[in-house]
Design a protein around this motif. Structure first.
Motif, mmCIF file in Angstrom:
data_model
loop_
_atom_site.group_PDB
_atom_site.id
_atom_site.type_symbol
_atom_site.label_atom_id
_atom_site.label_comp_id
_atom_site.label_asym_id
_atom_site.label_seq_id
_atom_site.Cartn_x
_atom_site.Cartn_y
_atom_site.Cartn_z
ATOM 1 N N ASP A 49 8.621 3.305 -4.045
ATOM 2 C CA ASP A 49 7.755 2.833 -5.137
ATOM 3 C C ASP A 49 8.016 1.378 -5.494
ATOM 4 O O ASP A 49 7.099 0.641 -5.846
ATOM 5 C CB ASP A 49 7.945 3.702 -6.387
ATOM 6 C CG ASP A 49 7.455 5.128 -6.194
ATOM 7 O OD1 ASP A 49 6.687 5.388 -5.238
ATOM 8 O OD2 ASP A 49 7.858 5.996 -6.998
ATOM 9 N N THR A 50 9.251 0.941 -5.381
ATOM 10 C CA THR A 50 9.617 -0.434 -5.714
ATOM 11 C C THR A 50 9.191 -1.420 -4.635
ATOM 12 O O THR A 50 8.686 -2.503 -4.941
ATOM 13 C CB THR A 50 11.151 -0.538 -5.926
ATOM 14 O OG1 THR A 50 11.518 0.328 -6.984
ATOM 15 C CG2 THR A 50 11.565 -1.965 -6.235
ATOM 16 N N ASN A 51 9.397 -1.056 -3.377
ATOM 17 C CA ASN A 51 9.231 -2.019 -2.287
ATOM 18 C C ASN A 51 7.883 -1.995 -1.570
ATOM 19 O O ASN A 51 7.413 -3.033 -1.124
ATOM 20 C CB ASN A 51 10.342 -1.804 -1.256
ATOM 21 C CG ASN A 51 11.693 -2.140 -1.811
ATOM 22 O OD1 ASN A 51 11.913 -3.240 -2.292
ATOM 23 N ND2 ASN A 51 12.607 -1.199 -1.765
ATOM 24 N N LEU A 52 7.295 -0.841 -1.438
ATOM 25 C CA LEU A 52 6.101 -0.726 -0.614
ATOM 26 C C LEU A 52 4.909 -1.549 -1.119
ATOM 27 O O LEU A 52 4.267 -2.238 -0.326
ATOM 28 C CB LEU A 52 5.707 0.747 -0.472
ATOM 29 C CG LEU A 52 4.744 1.071 0.639
ATOM 30 C CD1 LEU A 52 5.261 0.611 1.992
ATOM 31 C CD2 LEU A 52 4.478 2.568 0.661
ATOM 32 N N PRO A 53 4.604 -1.525 -2.408
ATOM 33 C CA PRO A 53 3.409 -2.265 -2.857
ATOM 34 C C PRO A 53 3.424 -3.756 -2.528
ATOM 35 O O PRO A 53 2.387 -4.352 -2.268
ATOM 36 C CB PRO A 53 3.396 -2.046 -4.372
ATOM 37 C CG PRO A 53 4.132 -0.762 -4.560
ATOM 38 C CD PRO A 53 5.198 -0.762 -3.494
ATOM 39 N N SER A 54 4.593 -4.361 -2.487
ATOM 40 C CA SER A 54 4.658 -5.801 -2.238
ATOM 41 C C SER A 54 4.398 -6.154 -0.767
ATOM 42 O O SER A 54 4.192 -7.313 -0.446
ATOM 43 C CB SER A 54 6.027 -6.338 -2.657
ATOM 44 O OG SER A 54 7.028 -5.782 -1.838
ATOM 45 N N LEU A 55 4.386 -5.152 0.111
ATOM 46 C CA LEU A 55 4.216 -5.417 1.537
ATOM 47 C C LEU A 55 2.756 -5.390 1.990
ATOM 48 O O LEU A 55 2.451 -5.820 3.090
ATOM 49 C CB LEU A 55 4.995 -4.379 2.349
ATOM 50 C CG LEU A 55 6.506 -4.418 2.164
ATOM 51 C CD1 LEU A 55 7.136 -3.229 2.860
ATOM 52 C CD2 LEU A 55 7.066 -5.715 2.707
ATOM 53 N N LEU A 56 1.886 -4.885 1.150
ATOM 54 C CA LEU A 56 0.499 -4.674 1.559
ATOM 55 C C LEU A 56 -0.462 -5.549 0.780
ATOM 56 O O LEU A 56 -0.156 -6.004 -0.319
ATOM 57 C CB LEU A 56 0.131 -3.199 1.374
ATOM 58 C CG LEU A 56 1.004 -2.221 2.168
ATOM 59 C CD1 LEU A 56 0.749 -0.808 1.707
ATOM 60 C CD2 LEU A 56 0.765 -2.370 3.650
ATOM 61 N N ARG A 57 -1.630 -5.762 1.369
ATOM 62 C CA ARG A 57 -2.677 -6.546 0.713
ATOM 63 C C ARG A 57 -3.483 -5.644 -0.218
ATOM 64 O O ARG A 57 -3.487 -4.421 -0.065
ATOM 65 C CB ARG A 57 -3.622 -7.138 1.761
ATOM 66 C CG ARG A 57 -2.930 -7.961 2.823
ATOM 67 C CD ARG A 57 -3.856 -8.252 3.970
ATOM 68 N NE ARG A 57 -4.240 -6.987 4.620
ATOM 69 C CZ ARG A 57 -4.952 -6.903 5.733
ATOM 70 N NH1 ARG A 57 -5.385 -7.991 6.337
ATOM 71 N NH2 ARG A 57 -5.245 -5.736 6.255
ATOM 72 N N THR A 58 -4.189 -6.229 -1.153
ATOM 73 C CA THR A 58 -5.028 -5.433 -2.052
ATOM 74 C C THR A 58 -6.187 -4.784 -1.303
ATOM 75 O O THR A 58 -6.772 -3.837 -1.795
ATOM 76 C CB THR A 58 -5.577 -6.288 -3.211
ATOM 77 O OG1 THR A 58 -6.275 -7.405 -2.667
ATOM 78 C CG2 THR A 58 -4.464 -6.752 -4.132
ATOM 79 N N SER A 59 -6.492 -5.248 -0.117
ATOM 80 C CA SER A 59 -7.548 -4.630 0.697
ATOM 81 C C SER A 59 -7.031 -3.436 1.502
ATOM 82 O O SER A 59 -7.823 -2.699 2.095
ATOM 83 C CB SER A 59 -8.162 -5.659 1.642
ATOM 84 O OG SER A 59 -7.163 -6.176 2.510
ATOM 85 N N ASP A 60 -5.722 -3.222 1.531
ATOM 86 C CA ASP A 60 -5.131 -2.113 2.272
ATOM 87 C C ASP A 60 -5.107 -0.859 1.402
ATOM 88 O O ASP A 60 -4.901 -0.939 0.190
ATOM 89 C CB ASP A 60 -3.702 -2.448 2.707
ATOM 90 C CG ASP A 60 -3.646 -3.615 3.680
ATOM 91 O OD1 ASP A 60 -4.625 -3.832 4.411
ATOM 92 O OD2 ASP A 60 -2.608 -4.300 3.705
#
Length: 140
Positions: A49-60
């Motif tokens: 939950d902490t790390n995954l969101p920062s790795l992806l684009r808002t279009s993903d």
């Protein structure tokens, strides 16, 4: 930067939506989008939950089912998917079992793409993604 979460039971519809968008916007039918599967078994949910969101684009798009995560990444080919996978492994500091399929080279519809993803995960990591069959069934 952060991917958008979708219900696992909308996975098939989400894929069909991406196919429709790709067909409308990508006349040369190159690898229009990729579905990346990652098995986060043994990784704490708080770390994910902490790390995954920062790795992806808002279009993903992110689809979560138990320890399995599926990412639908528009305008991302196999090369780009490899970069995302390396970023994930660097952030989590561990190898993450994964598999990827691309539209349209690995399937022309959601059912074909999910079947290809299932076969790829089974071939590479001996992971049985039977859960994908429930994603292709129509939900009430």
């Amino acid at each position: 930067m952060a991917g958008v979460m979708f219900s696992f039971y909308n996975f098939s519809s989400l894929i069909e939506l991406n196919i429709g968008i790709s067909n409308r916007l990508d006349e040369n039918r190159s690898e229009s989008f990729t579905i990346l599967f990652c098995d986060f078994s043994g990784t704490s949910q708080s770390s994910i939950d902490t790390n995954l969101p920062s790795l992806l684009r808002t279009s993903d798009s992110i689809i979560h089912y138990e320890q399995y995560y599926f990412f639908v990444m528009p305008y991302t080919d196999r090369f780009g998917t490899g970069i995302v996978k390396r970023m994930i492994e660097e952030v989590f500091a561990t190898p993450i079992p994964s598999a990827a399929v691309c539209y349209p080279s690995n399937g022309e519809n959601a059912a074909e793409l999910l079947e290809s993803l299932h076969a790829e995960a089974k071939k590479i990591h001996h992971i049985d993604l039977d859960c994908l069959y429930s994603a292709t069934e129509r939900q009430p």
